[in-house]
Design an enzyme around this catalytic site. Sequence first.
Site, mmCIF file in Angstrom:
data_model
loop_
_atom_site.group_PDB
_atom_site.id
_atom_site.type_symbol
_atom_site.label_atom_id
_atom_site.label_comp_id
_atom_site.label_asym_id
_atom_site.label_seq_id
_atom_site.Cartn_x
_atom_site.Cartn_y
_atom_site.Cartn_z
ATOM 1 N N HIS A 108 -2.427 1.328 8.350
ATOM 2 C CA HIS A 108 -3.569 0.633 7.755
ATOM 3 C C HIS A 108 -3.717 -0.715 8.453
ATOM 4 O O HIS A 108 -2.738 -1.440 8.644
ATOM 5 C CB HIS A 108 -3.353 0.432 6.251
ATOM 6 N N GLU A 167 0.833 -1.211 0.000
ATOM 7 C CA GLU A 167 0.000 0.000 0.000
ATOM 8 C C GLU A 167 0.868 1.261 0.000
ATOM 9 O O GLU A 167 0.421 2.328 0.400
ATOM 10 C CB GLU A 167 -0.944 0.031 1.225
ATOM 11 N N HIS A 189 -6.979 -3.986 9.715
ATOM 12 C CA HIS A 189 -8.266 -4.616 9.395
ATOM 13 C C HIS A 189 -9.088 -4.830 10.680
ATOM 14 O O HIS A 189 -9.251 -5.979 11.117
ATOM 15 C CB HIS A 189 -8.032 -5.976 8.709
ATOM 16 N N HIS A 242 -12.715 -3.629 3.574
ATOM 17 C CA HIS A 242 -11.281 -3.969 3.594
ATOM 18 C C HIS A 242 -10.651 -3.623 4.947
ATOM 19 O O HIS A 242 -10.190 -4.517 5.659
ATOM 20 C CB HIS A 242 -10.587 -3.242 2.428
#
Length: 273
Positions: free
Chosen positions: A142, A119, A144, A214
């Site tokens: 980032h 990413e 989840h 996501h």
Amino acid sequence: MNSILDTRPALRAEIDSVAEVAGYLWQKGWAERNGGNITVNITEHVDDDLRHMPALTEPIAIGTTLPHLRGCYFYCKGTGKRMRDLARQPMQNGSVIRILDDCASYVIIADEPVMPTSELPSHLSMHDYLIGSGSTYKASLHTHPIELVAMSHNKEMLQKDVMTKILWSMIPETLAFAPLGLGIVPYELPGSVRLAEATLEQIKDYDVVMWEKHGVCAVGRDIMDAFDQIDVLNKSAVIYMCAKSMGFTPDGMTPEAMREVQEVFQLPKQRPC
Ligand code: 2HA
Ligand code: ZN
């Protein structure tokens, strides 16, 4: 093996903090396999020795041109690497990169040629925006988070600020410590420049954004700050889900109670409660 951290205590403290957060992400079940990524702008810790350190790789294209990143240095989690491994060995599961003068490519300088996160376009685009806008934020995360991602599987929740208002109303601390709420990025392919562009639009208004179905992406003063914001938002998502699984929709705090928190904590009020 020698590490660039050996003689740089301030940089080591920064990377220790990244490792600590990586451990939390794994413990929370937010980082299955290689899930999630972290980048931290470490340019302030870069001395002349690091600046002249030879590259371990040929120049590698970022995929986009980011004019504010010339000469910047970032610690990046490695692509395919596990957060639970990074928690123990941050310099074997991540690396330091130098952005080259074309602002469109980078080289890895230390400790090992570990390729940075998939990413990277999103992360570096956000850092470019942060620097360009005069922000002091240094970290991007980032991950989840289970309950927040579950909420993104519902069209109504994806309307602007619908999730923000539900999450804020679950517990006063969420409003106090994630005062900009949660931006929404409609589903895009992981790692794509399209995802990076959509994220960039949202990060202008929000510190934390939901990548539909996501995960979430957050920016913060440092990695702990980025983590805390996601943590308080997910706490609210868990409370919402617990109430729903007990068979009722939670009332939420009243708008008056939320406005009182905004006043007393002197919070930014871009989004009315
Ligand atoms: O790095 O989570 O979105 C693995 C991911 C990609
Ligand atoms: Zn992901």
